[in-house]
Design a protein around this motif. Structure first.
Motif, PDB file in Angstrom:
ATOM      1  N   LYS A 300     -42.251  25.205  36.223  1.00  0.00           N
ATOM      2  CA  LYS A 300     -43.388  25.239  35.324  1.00  0.00           C
ATOM      3  C   LYS A 300     -44.614  25.872  35.980  1.00  0.00           C
ATOM      4  O   LYS A 300     -45.231  26.777  35.441  1.00  0.00           O
ATOM      5  N   ALA A 301     -44.925  25.392  37.194  1.00  0.00           N
ATOM      6  CA  ALA A 301     -46.136  25.869  37.854  1.00  0.00           C
ATOM      7  C   ALA A 301     -46.002  27.328  38.254  1.00  0.00           C
ATOM      8  O   ALA A 301     -46.978  28.068  38.286  1.00  0.00           O
ATOM      9  N   LYS A 302     -44.773  27.748  38.549  1.00  0.00           N
ATOM     10  CA  LYS A 302     -44.581  29.120  39.028  1.00  0.00           C
ATOM     11  C   LYS A 302     -44.497  30.141  37.896  1.00  0.00           C
ATOM     12  O   LYS A 302     -44.547  31.339  38.127  1.00  0.00           O
ATOM     13  N   THR A 303     -44.321  29.661  36.685  1.00  0.00           N
ATOM     14  CA  THR A 303     -44.143  30.578  35.563  1.00  0.00           C
ATOM     15  C   THR A 303     -45.428  31.363  35.297  1.00  0.00           C
ATOM     16  O   THR A 303     -46.494  30.779  35.148  1.00  0.00           O
ATOM     17  N   GLN A 304     -45.315  32.669  35.282  1.00  0.00           N
ATOM     18  CA  GLN A 304     -46.487  33.516  35.084  1.00  0.00           C
ATOM     19  C   GLN A 304     -46.491  34.184  33.715  1.00  0.00           C
ATOM     20  O   GLN A 304     -47.474  34.131  33.000  1.00  0.00           O
ATOM     21  N   ILE A 305     -45.412  34.860  33.412  1.00  0.00           N
ATOM     22  CA  ILE A 305     -45.370  35.619  32.162  1.00  0.00           C
ATOM     23  C   ILE A 305     -44.200  35.121  31.317  1.00  0.00           C
ATOM     24  O   ILE A 305     -43.078  34.995  31.801  1.00  0.00           O
ATOM     25  N   ILE A 319     -32.099  36.209  16.214  1.00  0.00           N
ATOM     26  CA  ILE A 319     -32.130  35.753  17.602  1.00  0.00           C
ATOM     27  C   ILE A 319     -33.199  36.533  18.358  1.00  0.00           C
ATOM     28  O   ILE A 319     -33.609  37.617  17.933  1.00  0.00           O
ATOM     29  N   LYS A 320     -33.644  35.975  19.457  1.00  0.00           N
ATOM     30  CA  LYS A 320     -34.632  36.627  20.300  1.00  0.00           C
ATOM     31  C   LYS A 320     -34.257  36.379  21.753  1.00  0.00           C
ATOM     32  O   LYS A 320     -33.503  35.452  22.053  1.00  0.00           O
ATOM     33  N   SER A 321     -34.805  37.211  22.636  1.00  0.00           N
ATOM     34  CA  SER A 321     -34.599  36.960  24.051  1.00  0.00           C
ATOM     35  C   SER A 321     -35.933  36.582  24.677  1.00  0.00           C
ATOM     36  O   SER A 321     -36.972  37.067  24.259  1.00  0.00           O
ATOM     37  N   VAL A 322     -35.855  35.735  25.682  1.00  0.00           N
ATOM     38  CA  VAL A 322     -37.061  35.369  26.413  1.00  0.00           C
ATOM     39  C   VAL A 322     -36.846  35.735  27.871  1.00  0.00           C
ATOM     40  O   VAL A 322     -35.783  35.479  28.426  1.00  0.00           O
ATOM     41  N   TYR A 323     -37.830  36.387  28.462  1.00  0.00           N
ATOM     42  CA  TYR A 323     -37.761  36.697  29.892  1.00  0.00           C
ATOM     43  C   TYR A 323     -38.922  36.005  30.586  1.00  0.00           C
ATOM     44  O   TYR A 323     -40.072  36.213  30.223  1.00  0.00           O
ATOM     45  N   VAL A 324     -38.595  35.194  31.551  1.00  0.00           N
ATOM     46  CA  VAL A 324     -39.624  34.436  32.251  1.00  0.00           C
ATOM     47  C   VAL A 324     -39.835  35.055  33.623  1.00  0.00           C
ATOM     48  O   VAL A 324     -38.883  35.271  34.372  1.00  0.00           O
ATOM     49  N   LEU A 351     -38.898  25.554  24.223  1.00  0.00           N
ATOM     50  CA  LEU A 351     -39.088  26.029  25.593  1.00  0.00           C
ATOM     51  C   LEU A 351     -40.566  26.258  25.875  1.00  0.00           C
ATOM     52  O   LEU A 351     -41.112  25.829  26.895  1.00  0.00           O
ATOM     53  N   PHE A 352     -41.221  26.926  24.923  1.00  0.00           N
ATOM     54  CA  PHE A 352     -42.624  27.256  25.107  1.00  0.00           C
ATOM     55  C   PHE A 352     -43.474  25.996  25.204  1.00  0.00           C
ATOM     56  O   PHE A 352     -44.312  25.857  26.092  1.00  0.00           O
ATOM     57  N   SER A 353     -43.215  25.052  24.284  1.00  0.00           N
ATOM     58  CA  SER A 353     -44.084  23.880  24.275  1.00  0.00           C
ATOM     59  C   SER A 353     -43.869  23.039  25.521  1.00  0.00           C
ATOM     60  O   SER A 353     -44.801  22.400  26.006  1.00  0.00           O
ATOM     61  N   SER A 354     -42.657  23.051  26.094  1.00  0.00           N
ATOM     62  CA  SER A 354     -42.517  22.239  27.298  1.00  0.00           C
ATOM     63  C   SER A 354     -42.993  22.976  28.543  1.00  0.00           C
ATOM     64  O   SER A 354     -43.370  22.353  29.525  1.00  0.00           O
ATOM     65  N   LEU A 355     -42.997  24.315  28.507  1.00  0.00           N
ATOM     66  CA  LEU A 355     -43.534  25.038  29.659  1.00  0.00           C
ATOM     67  C   LEU A 355     -45.064  25.070  29.649  1.00  0.00           C
ATOM     68  O   LEU A 355     -45.706  25.046  30.690  1.00  0.00           O
ATOM     69  N   PHE A 356     -45.648  25.170  28.470  1.00  0.00           N
ATOM     70  CA  PHE A 356     -47.096  25.352  28.393  1.00  0.00           C
ATOM     71  C   PHE A 356     -47.845  24.195  27.750  1.00  0.00           C
ATOM     72  O   PHE A 356     -49.059  24.234  27.628  1.00  0.00           O
TER      73      PHE A 356
END
Lengths: 509, 173
Positions: A300-305, A319-324, A351-356
């Motif tokens: 979580k803390a290391k995620t930038q983009i 469908i969509k792709s996510v690149y972290v 995914l987004f709500s738990s990362l951010f």
């Protein structure tokens, strides 16, 4: 788990000898592949020196085995005094020591050879500085996971100690000291049907490129081979015949596209086979691959983009792709981004709500659009490219086919440029910026403002006269450029971003 | 611009353009000239040598000389026009640096994102007693800020300022 004594230096798994041997051997063969061509230079090499060649090869293989065995024997690792120790090297001995607090990620992976020998590869990533990264090729599965949890446990102990001693109750770390025994919960699993959809909706040009490269290689090889043996110049013969029929060419192009498409689907299926996302306390673990099983950790803390990619075909399949992108000391390549494919909108929200800790759907952005003048930048680039191609065509192959093909390419490039200009924008709200790019596909990058490192305005000599600027934001995993904004808008954006970075009192990592 | 989703008005924010910028040392230009001269002497020497080697056709050397000359002209314009642009500014929470004639960039690096600071001096800059200040941020090197052509006291003052964000520094000399 913890009854294994990690403090005494150990070797890798016994099967590791063979694994190391085969990987080294494969590397040697790849390095010396051109030697394969030698027999074709002279016809009777094998007749005259066959025995010697085979003997020599056997000797080399034995030497390689001895070397691999030694490197296996010399490769020892242990855990001592708050650090991971590793000794390796046959001729030049080296000793690596990684303190627990420097360990960032631990990855386990299995390529096909490792699967055959039933061992796993073990990788320790460290932050920055680069040189200290450890790769252990062969460990028993249980041992590897025990070692991994041991290292994580030690690291967390260290962090919680630190927190106690400095009385620093940073909310990031309070929950990481929860015991490791808490089991990982499966968040998402990619089923085969969706995987096929992912493959179908991938950019087929990658497959076509691979195919063309392969054909070029094969063509050269076969031509060399045949002309050596039969002493005829097939190439001339071949070249004279191709232009005879346009149908042949169009048929060839169609075939290449179809096969390229199949290759793309196949490589995607192999790569992302059985993609699984686990939630592991604060972090996510991602696992995928058929022949080469890859295990990566999203912190979580290391995620930038956070990058969401879509294209028209993907939209049909929903469908969509996510690149972290995670923090790193250099610009991240496409390969280093962690790709999560075949996600539905709900998956992305989760995914987004738990990362951010934000609701993805509820986000609103104020959009600033790239100016239309950006079109000229792309136009001049395509023009340059076309001129280059035309010059090549002029000298090689000038007739109505090549001219119409060139004009068609030019029109396509212009159309893509228009799409690119329309799609390019930057959005912002209180916490995030979003940067949209793309032509037929769409790339939507989301960055938390407080994670930005620095902000730049960049104007080339033309932009200085017509009052435009590119806005460049630097993150810890590379820079992102928003092209051709109006100067005063870009300036206001920069002021806002800088103000935010300086006023939010949060650590960026 | 009207933004509804922001908690502050953009017009009220401090504008980085209002900051008074400081020039770097004039003698740094001499150093740049020296560097350029050394580079182009070598670049010109290559095609000239080419004239005396029989294997190389004459037109290649002439083309190379033409190309090098074009690059040289651009380089000189960049140097002469670009030098007065090279300026740095200090604000309470960040540092600003601008440079470039053909490609003008303005970089703002907040102090609280700087990983470490370095004062460097190459062999040539020792002759001119010039220093360069490097502010490293996390991530790729494109985000780092490098200010060349400072004298010793300015470089050290800037470094101290970055390390201890609260001190006020006066760099008017």
């Amino acid at each position: 788990m913890s009854q294994i004594d990690f403090s005494k230096p150990r070797l890798q798994s016994f099967n590791g000898i063979f694994l190391i041997f085969f990987t080294d051997l494969a590397k040697r063969i790849r390095q010396n592949i051109y030697i394969l061509a030698l027999p074709f230079l002279k016809n009777n090499v094998f007749k005259d020196y066959g025995v010697y060649i085979y003997l020599g090869l056997a000797l080399l293989v034995i030497l390689q085995f001895v070397f691999s065995y030694l490197s296996y024997k010399k490769f020892r690792f242990s855990i001592q005094e708050n650090a991971f120790h590793l000794d390796h090297g046959v001729i030049k001995l080296s000793h690596v020591e990684i303190p627990f607090e420097r360990i960032q990620n631990i990855n386990l992976q299995q390529n096909i050879l490792q699967q055959v020998f039933n061992v796993v590869g073990f990788e320790i990533e460290t932050a920055g500085e680069g040189t200290a990264e450890i790769k252990i090729k062969a460990l028993d599965k249980e041992f590897a996971s025990a070692l991994k949890s041991k290292l994580i446990e030690e690291k967390e102990k260290l962090i919680s100690d630190e927190n106690e001693s400095t009385a620093d109750n940073d909310s990031n770390y309070t929950s990481t000291s929860v015991s490791e025994s808490q089991s990982d919960s499966l968040l998402f699993q990619l089923d085969f049907k969706t995987l096929i959809k992912v493959g179908v909706s991938s950019n087929l040009f990658r497959g076509v490129g691979l195919l063309l490269a392969f054909f070029a290689y094969l063509y050269n090889f076969i031509m060399d081979f045949i002309s050596q043996i039969y002493d005829v110049n097939l190439e001339e013969d071949f070249k004279n015949r191709i232009p005879e029929t346009v149908t042949f060419i169009s048929f060839l192009i169609l075939a290449i596209i179809i096969i390229g498409f199949l290759i793309t689907v196949m490589t995607t299926v192999f790569k992302y086979f059985d993609l699984k996302i686990f939630k592991n306390q604060q972090n996510y673990e991602v696992e995928y691959g058929l022949f080469k099983r890859i295990n990566k950790v999203i912190k979580k803390a290391k995620t930038q983009i956070f990058e969401i990619r879509a294209n028209p075909v993907k939209n049909i399949f929903k469908i969509k792709s996510v690149y972290v992108s995670q923090a790193s000391s250099h610009q991240l390549t496409e390969k280093q981004k962690i790709g999560l494919v075949g996600l539905s909108n709900e998956n992305i929200n989760l995914l987004f709500s738990s990362l951010f800790q934000m609701d993805y759907k509820a986000l609103n952005y104020d959009i600033v659009q790239s100016q239309n003048r950006l079109f000229f930048r792309y136009f001049y680039r395509s023009l340059f490219f076309i001129l280059l191609l035309s010059t090549a065509a002029y000298f090689l192959y000038l007739n109505w086919i090549s001219i119409s093909a060139l004009s068609l390419i030019f029109l396509i490039l212009i159309y893509i440029s228009i799409l690119k200009v329309k799609k390019s924008n930057i959005g912002l709200n209180q916490d995030l910026i979003s940067i949209r790019k793309g032509s037929i596909d769409t790339k939507f990058k989301i960055v938390e403002i407080y994670k930005l490192q620095s902000v730049k305005l960049s104007r080339n000599i033309f932009q200085r006269y017509n009052g435009h600027a590119d806005l460049v934001v630097e993150t810890a995993s590379g820079s992102i450029t928003v092209e051709y904004l109006k100067l005063e808008q870009a300036r206001e954006l920069l002021n806002y971003l800088i103000f935010k970075i300086e006023s939010i009192n949060k650590d960026w990592i | 611009m009207d933004f509804e989703n922001l908690d502050i008005k953009l017009k009220d924010l401090p504008d980085f353009k209002t900051v008074e910028l400081n020039s770097i040392q004039k003698r740094y230009k001499k150093l740049l000239w020296l560097n350029t001269a050394a580079l182009f002497v070598i670049l010109y020497a290559l095609p000239v040598v080419g004239f005396f080697i029989n294997g190389i056709p004459r037109w290649i050397s002439i083309c190379v000389i033409g190309l090098v000359s074009v690059i040289f002209i651009f380089r000189v314009i960049e140097l002469e026009k670009g030098f007065p642009i090279k300026k740095f500014g200090i604000r309470q929470y960040d540092m600003i640096y601008q440079s470039g004639f053909f490609h003008y960039t303005e970089t703002v690096v907040p102090y609280n994102r700087i990983q470490h600071v370095e004062i460097k001096q190459g062999p040539l800059s020792r002759l001119f007693s010039l220093y360069s200040l490097r502010l490293y941020t996390a991530g790729a090197s494109s985000g780092d800020l490098i200010i060349d052509g400072l004298d010793k006291s300015t470089a050290q003052k800037l470094k101290a300022k970055v390390l201890d964000k609260t001190t006020e520094v006066d760099v008017t000399d």
